[in-house]
Design a protein around this motif. Structure first.
Motif, PDB file in Angstrom:
ATOM      1  N   UNK A  72      13.970 -12.248  -7.722  1.00 23.77           N
ATOM      2  CA  UNK A  72      13.116 -10.836  -8.104  1.00 23.77           C
ATOM      3  C   UNK A  72      11.737 -10.967  -7.604  1.00 23.77           C
ATOM      4  N   UNK A  73      11.266 -12.218  -8.007  1.00 22.52           N
ATOM      5  CA  UNK A  73       9.689 -12.581  -7.830  1.00 22.52           C
ATOM      6  C   UNK A  73       9.574 -12.497  -6.058  1.00 22.52           C
ATOM      7  N   UNK A  74      10.560 -13.023  -5.557  1.00 18.83           N
ATOM      8  CA  UNK A  74      10.554 -13.155  -3.867  1.00 18.83           C
ATOM      9  C   UNK A  74      10.613 -11.365  -3.482  1.00 18.83           C
ATOM     10  N   UNK A  75      11.646 -10.908  -3.838  1.00 22.84           N
ATOM     11  CA  UNK A  75      11.647  -9.434  -3.539  1.00 22.84           C
ATOM     12  C   UNK A  75      10.378  -8.633  -3.849  1.00 22.84           C
ATOM     13  N   UNK A  76       9.946  -8.919  -5.195  1.00 15.89           N
ATOM     14  CA  UNK A  76       8.513  -8.252  -5.377  1.00 15.89           C
ATOM     15  C   UNK A  76       7.598  -8.532  -4.569  1.00 15.89           C
ATOM     16  N   UNK A  77       7.421  -9.731  -4.230  1.00 14.85           N
ATOM     17  CA  UNK A  77       6.376 -10.192  -3.237  1.00 14.85           C
ATOM     18  C   UNK A  77       6.601  -9.459  -1.740  1.00 14.85           C
ATOM     19  N   UNK A  78       7.641  -9.581  -1.186  1.00 14.29           N
ATOM     20  CA  UNK A  78       7.814  -8.991   0.092  1.00 14.29           C
ATOM     21  C   UNK A  78       7.555  -7.545   0.235  1.00 14.29           C
ATOM     22  N   UNK A  79       8.419  -6.902  -0.831  1.00 11.61           N
ATOM     23  CA  UNK A  79       8.117  -5.267  -1.075  1.00 11.61           C
ATOM     24  C   UNK A  79       6.578  -4.842  -1.105  1.00 11.61           C
ATOM     25  N   UNK A  80       6.108  -5.488  -2.029  1.00  6.64           N
ATOM     26  CA  UNK A  80       4.581  -5.258  -2.370  1.00  6.64           C
ATOM     27  C   UNK A  80       3.664  -5.436  -1.155  1.00  6.64           C
ATOM     28  N   UNK A  81       3.925  -6.590  -0.492  1.00  7.18           N
ATOM     29  CA  UNK A  81       3.208  -7.067   0.816  1.00  7.18           C
ATOM     30  C   UNK A  81       3.158  -5.861   1.734  1.00  7.18           C
ATOM     31  N   UNK A  82       4.285  -5.354   1.809  1.00  5.17           N
ATOM     32  CA  UNK A  82       4.597  -4.055   2.955  1.00  5.17           C
ATOM     33  C   UNK A  82       4.005  -2.900   2.278  1.00  5.17           C
ATOM     34  N   UNK A  83       3.330  -2.637   0.986  1.00  4.54           N
ATOM     35  CA  UNK A  83       3.218  -1.575   0.701  1.00  4.54           C
ATOM     36  C   UNK A  83       4.169  -0.769  -0.014  1.00  4.54           C
ATOM     37  N   UNK A  84       5.385  -1.156  -0.405  1.00  5.94           N
ATOM     38  CA  UNK A  84       6.415  -0.576  -0.612  1.00  5.94           C
ATOM     39  C   UNK A  84       6.657  -0.495  -2.252  1.00  5.94           C
ATOM     40  N   UNK A  85       7.193   0.564  -2.953  1.00  2.00           N
ATOM     41  CA  UNK A  85       7.436   0.667  -4.284  1.00  2.00           C
ATOM     42  C   UNK A  85       8.665  -0.323  -4.494  1.00  2.00           C
ATOM     43  N   UNK A  86       8.426  -1.204  -5.649  1.00  2.00           N
ATOM     44  CA  UNK A  86       9.416  -1.978  -6.065  1.00  2.00           C
ATOM     45  C   UNK A  86       9.989  -1.648  -7.446  1.00  2.00           C
ATOM     46  N   UNK A  87      11.259  -1.538  -7.617  1.00  2.00           N
ATOM     47  CA  UNK A  87      11.873  -1.168  -8.853  1.00  2.00           C
ATOM     48  C   UNK A  87      12.875  -2.132  -9.150  1.00  2.00           C
ATOM     49  N   UNK A  88      12.616  -3.094 -10.372  1.00  3.02           N
ATOM     50  CA  UNK A  88      13.285  -4.204 -10.720  1.00  3.02           C
ATOM     51  C   UNK A  88      14.348  -3.589 -11.697  1.00  3.02           C
ATOM     52  N   UNK A  89      15.439  -3.322 -10.950  1.00  6.16           N
ATOM     53  CA  UNK A  89      16.607  -2.630 -11.652  1.00  6.16           C
ATOM     54  C   UNK A  89      17.228  -3.906 -12.760  1.00  6.16           C
ATOM     55  N   UNK A  90      17.082  -5.078 -12.321  1.00  8.51           N
ATOM     56  CA  UNK A  90      17.526  -6.198 -13.231  1.00  8.51           C
ATOM     57  C   UNK A  90      16.828  -6.103 -14.493  1.00  8.51           C
ATOM     58  N   UNK A  91      15.467  -5.656 -14.578  1.00 10.42           N
ATOM     59  CA  UNK A  91      14.866  -5.814 -15.655  1.00 10.42           C
ATOM     60  C   UNK A  91      15.070  -4.586 -16.697  1.00 10.42           C
ATOM     61  N   UNK A  92      15.269  -3.645 -15.701  1.00 10.52           N
ATOM     62  CA  UNK A  92      15.505  -2.062 -16.426  1.00 10.52           C
ATOM     63  C   UNK A  92      16.867  -2.169 -17.250  1.00 10.52           C
ATOM     64  N   UNK A  93      17.877  -3.019 -16.548  1.00  9.08           N
ATOM     65  CA  UNK A  93      19.056  -2.889 -17.192  1.00  9.08           C
ATOM     66  C   UNK A  93      19.058  -4.158 -18.505  1.00  9.08           C
TER      67      UNK A  93
END
Length: 316
Positions: free
Chosen positions: A207-228
Motif C-alpha cells: 500500500x505505501x507503493x500504491x499510495x506513492x504511484x497514485x499520488x505521483x499521478x495526481x490520483x485520489x488514493x483510497x486505502x481500503x485495507x485501512x478502512x477495513x
C-alpha cells in the motif's frame, strides 16, 4: 477491435446511457484492473453486481449519468495489464469490453482515444495477483519487497497513459481488504501467522507503493485495507455471529466470501462499500470516505453491509 468500444450490455445498449433517450451520457467511466474491477464473485459470475456497475447505477438517471466501459479482467496482474493479450472472461461478462488481440493497456488507450474529452473518471485496482505467491510464502514480506517495485512500475505506465489521453479525468486508485485476516478464525497457529504477515505486506510494502504511484499521478488514493480496520490492534473487537472477534475480521466476514468459502472476492455488500469509496473520491472527498460498520451484535441496531457515517482518512 471487434467489440463495442462504448462498453455494451447484453442488448447492445450503452450501460448507463442518458435517460433523455439521446443515448449520450454525461460522461464515460472506465474501470481498469483485475477481478475486483470486473466485479467477480465465485458463484454466478459474470454478474452486474461489481462496484463499477453499482457506481454507474447510482449516477443514473440524471445529469451525472455515465457510460461504463469495464476493462477489468479476473486473474490479471499489474504486469498482465501491460503485457497479456486478451481476456477470455470478457466473452460473457456484462458491460465489459472484449479486447482480443491486444493488452488491457492497449484497450485502455483505444477507449480513451475514442472517448476523448468525455471520460469523467477512471478507477484502477491491481497488484494483489502479482503478490499471490507472497501471501502464501513463509517470508511473505521479503517476497513482497522483491515483487512490488514491478507492480509500481507497471501501474505508473497505466496511469501515464490515462494522464496523457484523458488529462482532465479523475483517477481513483484503490487497494484491497486484507481478507487473509479471516484465517484468524481457524484456530491454527500457522494460519494466524499467515494472517499477521498479510497485514505487514499490505501496511508496510504494497500500500505505501500504491499510495506513492497514485499520488505521483495526481490520483485520489483510497486505502481500503485501512478502512477495513486491518491495521488496528486485534484487541479492537466486534461481534460476529455470536462470537467476539477482531473488528477487522468481522469486516472481512461481512464484506467478502472469505469466511464462508475462502474466496478472496467481495460479496454484494462489499462491492457496494467499494462503490461508496469510489463516489466519494470522484466527488473530491477521498480523504473522508466512510468506513464500514461492523456486523451488528444480536439485539443491537444496524445490519451487516451498512456503512457508518464516521469518516476516516483514506489518504492523498
Amino acid at each position: 477491435m471487434g467489440a463495442c468500444l462504448g462498453g455494451c450490455s447484453g442488448t447492445g445498449a450503452p450501460y448507463g446511457a442518458s435517460p433523455s433517450g439521446t443515448g449520450v451520457p454525461a460522461g464515460v467511466y472506465v474501470s481498469v484492473g483485475d477481478s475486483y474491477a470486473a466485479g467477480f464473485q465465485p458463484e454466478g459470475y459474470p454478474t452486474d453486481h461489481g462496484f463499477a456497475d453499482e457506481v454507474t447505477r447510482r449516477l443514473a438517471p440524471g445529469p451525472r449519468a455515465v457510460q461504463l466501459v469495464n476493462l477489468g479482467c479476473p486473474g490479471i496482474t499489474a504486469r498482465g495489464i501491460v503485457a497479456d493479450v486478451g481476456c477470455a472472461s470478457h466473452d460473457s461478462a456484462p458491460h465489459t469490453l472484449a479486447y482480443p488481440g491486444m493488452t488491457q493497456l492497449q484497450a485502455l488507450e483505444s477507449t480513451l482515444a475514442s472517448h476523448r474529452g468525455v471520460v469523467r473518471f477512471v478507477t484502477v485496482i491491481a497488484g494483489a495477483n502479482d503478490l499471490e505467491r507472497c501471501f502464501a510464502a513463509v517470508e511473505a514480506v521479503r517476497c513482497a519487497r522483491a515483487t512490488v517495485p514491478g507492480v509500481r512500475d507497471d501501474l505508473a505506465t497505466v496511469l501515464a497513459t490515462v494522464r496523457r489521453a484523458a488529462p482532465d479525468a479523475r483517477i481513483v486508485g484503490l487497494t484491497y481488504p486484507d481478507v487473509y485476516l479471516g484465517l484468524l478464525l481457524t484456530g491454527s497457529a500457522s494460519d494466524a501467522a499467515r494472517a499477521r504477515q498479510s497485514v505487514a505486506v499490505f501496511r508496510d510494502v504494497l500500500n505505501p507503493a500504491l499510495r506513492e504511484v497514485y499520488t505521483a499521478a495526481g490520483a485520489a488514493f483510497v486505502d481500503v485495507t485501512a478502512q477495513g480496520g486491518a491495521y488496528e490492534p486485534e484487541t479492537v473487537t466486534a461481534e460476529q455471529q455470536g462470537r467476539t472477534v477482531p473488528r477487522s475480521v468481522a469486516v472481512v466476514c461481512a464484506y467478502s466470501h472469505f469466511c464462508e468459502s475462502g474466496d478472496v472476492h467481495p460479496d454484494d455488500a462489499g462491492y457496494n462499500w467499494y462503490a461508496d469509496q469510489v463516489l466519494a473520491a470522484v466527488d473530491g472527498a477521498a480523504a473522508t470516505s466512510s468506513t464500514p460498520r461492523t456486523p451488528a451484535s444480536p439485539g443491537t441496531s444496524g445490519a451487516p453491509g451498512t456503512l457508518a457515517p464516521t469518516p476516516i482518512t483514506a489518504g492523498g
